[in-house]
Design a protein around this motif. Structure first.
Motif, PDB file in Angstrom:
ATOM      1  N   ALA A 170       0.808  -1.634  -0.197  1.00 28.77           N
ATOM      2  CA  ALA A 170       0.354   0.004  -0.098  1.00 28.77           C
ATOM      3  C   ALA A 170       0.588   1.992   0.018  1.00 28.77           C
ATOM      4  CB  ALA A 170      -0.802   0.141   1.064  1.00 28.77           C
ATOM      5  N   ASP A 171       2.184   1.706   0.702  1.00 26.60           N
ATOM      6  CA  ASP A 171       2.672   2.381   0.826  1.00 26.60           C
ATOM      7  C   ASP A 171       3.210   2.685  -0.436  1.00 26.60           C
ATOM      8  OD1 ASP A 171       3.082   2.462   3.429  1.00 26.60           O
ATOM      9  OD2 ASP A 171       4.251   1.037   3.944  1.00 26.60           O
ATOM     10  N   TYR A 172       4.009   1.526  -1.209  1.00 25.21           N
ATOM     11  CA  TYR A 172       4.473   1.616  -2.849  1.00 25.21           C
ATOM     12  C   TYR A 172       3.842   2.521  -3.459  1.00 25.21           C
ATOM     13  CZ  TYR A 172       9.067  -0.839  -1.492  1.00 25.21           C
ATOM     14  OH  TYR A 172       9.743  -0.720  -0.153  1.00 25.21           O
ATOM     15  N   ALA A 173       1.969   1.737  -3.547  1.00 23.09           N
ATOM     16  CA  ALA A 173       1.204   2.322  -4.522  1.00 23.09           C
ATOM     17  C   ALA A 173       0.714   3.129  -4.552  1.00 23.09           C
ATOM     18  CB  ALA A 173      -0.198   1.296  -4.003  1.00 23.09           C
ATOM     19  N   GLN A 174       0.929   4.139  -2.883  1.00 25.21           N
ATOM     20  CA  GLN A 174       0.651   5.298  -2.959  1.00 25.21           C
ATOM     21  C   GLN A 174       1.716   6.564  -3.685  1.00 25.21           C
ATOM     22  OE1 GLN A 174       0.110   6.559   1.334  1.00 25.21           O
ATOM     23  NE2 GLN A 174      -0.244   8.229   0.182  1.00 25.21           N
ATOM     24  N   ALA A 175       2.501   5.405  -3.591  1.00 29.17           N
ATOM     25  CA  ALA A 175       3.545   6.459  -4.132  1.00 29.17           C
ATOM     26  C   ALA A 175       3.304   6.478  -5.876  1.00 29.17           C
ATOM     27  CB  ALA A 175       4.400   5.974  -4.101  1.00 29.17           C
ATOM     28  N   ALA A 176       3.035   5.746  -6.230  1.00 29.36           N
ATOM     29  CA  ALA A 176       2.516   5.075  -7.786  1.00 29.36           C
ATOM     30  C   ALA A 176       1.670   6.295  -8.015  1.00 29.36           C
ATOM     31  CB  ALA A 176       2.445   3.823  -7.807  1.00 29.36           C
ATOM     32  N   ALA A 177       0.700   5.681  -6.922  1.00 28.32           N
ATOM     33  CA  ALA A 177      -0.754   6.903  -7.513  1.00 28.32           C
ATOM     34  C   ALA A 177      -0.542   8.613  -7.456  1.00 28.32           C
ATOM     35  CB  ALA A 177      -1.870   6.834  -6.713  1.00 28.32           C
ATOM     36  N   ILE A 178       0.494   9.200  -6.734  1.00 27.75           N
ATOM     37  CA  ILE A 178       1.293  10.263  -6.869  1.00 27.75           C
ATOM     38  C   ILE A 178       1.941  10.807  -7.630  1.00 27.75           C
ATOM     39  CG2 ILE A 178       2.599  11.813  -5.285  1.00 27.75           C
ATOM     40  CD1 ILE A 178       1.947  10.330  -2.479  1.00 27.75           C
ATOM     41  N   VAL A 179       2.976   9.623  -8.595  1.00 29.63           N
ATOM     42  CA  VAL A 179       3.556  10.154  -9.349  1.00 29.63           C
ATOM     43  C   VAL A 179       3.076   9.870 -10.433  1.00 29.63           C
ATOM     44  CG1 VAL A 179       5.806   8.996 -10.476  1.00 29.63           C
ATOM     45  CG2 VAL A 179       5.933   9.070  -8.006  1.00 29.63           C
TER      46      VAL A 179
END
Length: 284
Positions: A170-179
């Motif tokens: 979920a941490d990595y997914a949030q980063a991807a969504a922000i980018v």
């Protein structure tokens, strides 16, 4: 700007979709999946997209502006599969690609790094503006072993006292969504990892604390750990790989203290305690 997510029904892909929906930025989202019928619960347009079938790729990318290329799950086939996607993206006029790579892929001793380095080179030569998300290990890679540890009375591995900068999917997914939904990321490489570096002994101690049981960590020679993984049903190649990656981790391959992930998502990464609690709750 239309965003497409490959592997959208996978564990990471679904979390990226959820994070994109929560952001509610208004950009259309397209799910690219092998079997569109399996994506009906996403509530999005789903298009057939199989890395290994080049003829399915370019048509599925029509009208897409930004592509999240989640690395293929087929280790050993990633380079040709990713090449297929990148070539299709070039033909379709994709404006930007965001790729999920490996932590410190340019110098990682982990065998997975070879295919990620090859993919990064393909992206660089494609001419398409790219952002590299070099993801570290998922916390779930280790918390997924909690049921077996409780059953057998010990957590086993070959990571020694290696410090692991773990973060959840979920941490990595949030980063991807922000980018994917913000500007200023083109041409950048992010080394993404958890804030707190832990050892497998730390994980065992946290399991013990939350369950009230004594669950020690037992460090094993690589061959012995691989043999155990094979005994529980993992394919030989995958079992050998997991054991080898643990040994790499014992030498620091999964450590990073740059805190780029927490800076990107604007909050601390998920703690080991919270990740263990979530796994135990899911276990019931």
């Amino acid at each position: 700007m239309t965003i497409a997510v490959t592997g959208a029904t996978g564990q990471l892909g679904r979390l990226v979709i959820e994070s994109l929906k929560r952001k509610s930025t208004g950009e259309p989202i397209v799910a690219l999946v092998r079997s569109p019928e399996k994506a009906s619960d996403l509530g999005l347009e789903a298009r057939a997209f199989d890395y290994a079938q080049p003829e399915t790729l370019a048509p599925a990318l029509i009208g897409i502006d930004t592509l999240l290329l989640i690395s293929s799950s087929e280790v050993g086939q990633r380079e040709p599969q990713h090449r297929n996607v990148i070539e299709a993206a070039t033909k379709a006029g994709i404006k930007r690609i965001v790729y999920t790579s490996l932590l410190h892929a340019d110098r990682s001793p982990i065998s997975l790094g070879e295919e990620h380095r090859a993919t990064e080179a393909l992206l660089a030569s494609s001419g398409i503006p790219t952002t590299l998300l070099r993801n570290g290990w998922y916390t779930e890679n280790y918390t997924g072993s909690i049921p077996a540890a409780l059953e057998n009375g010990a957590l086993v591995g070959s990571a020694g006292e290696g410090r692991l900068s773990l973060a959840t999917r979920a941490d990595y997914a949030q980063a991807a969504a922000i980018v994917l939904t913000s500007d200023g990321h083109e041409g950048k490489t992010y080394e993404l990892a958890g804030d707190d570096a832990v050892t497998l002994a730390d994980l065992a101690a946290e399991i013990s604390r939350q369950t009230g049981r004594d669950i020690p960590y037992r460090d094993l020679p690589q061959a012995d750990y691989a043999a155990i993984l094979k005994q529980v049903g993992l394919p030989d190649g995958f079992a050998e790989g997991l054991a080898a990656w643990d040994v790499d981790a014992s030498k620091g391959a999964l450590f990073d203290d740059g805190h780029q992930l927490s800076k990107l998502i604007g909050r601390p990464t998920t703690s080991l305690a919270d990740a263990v609690q979530a796994q135990l709750a899911a276990r019931g």
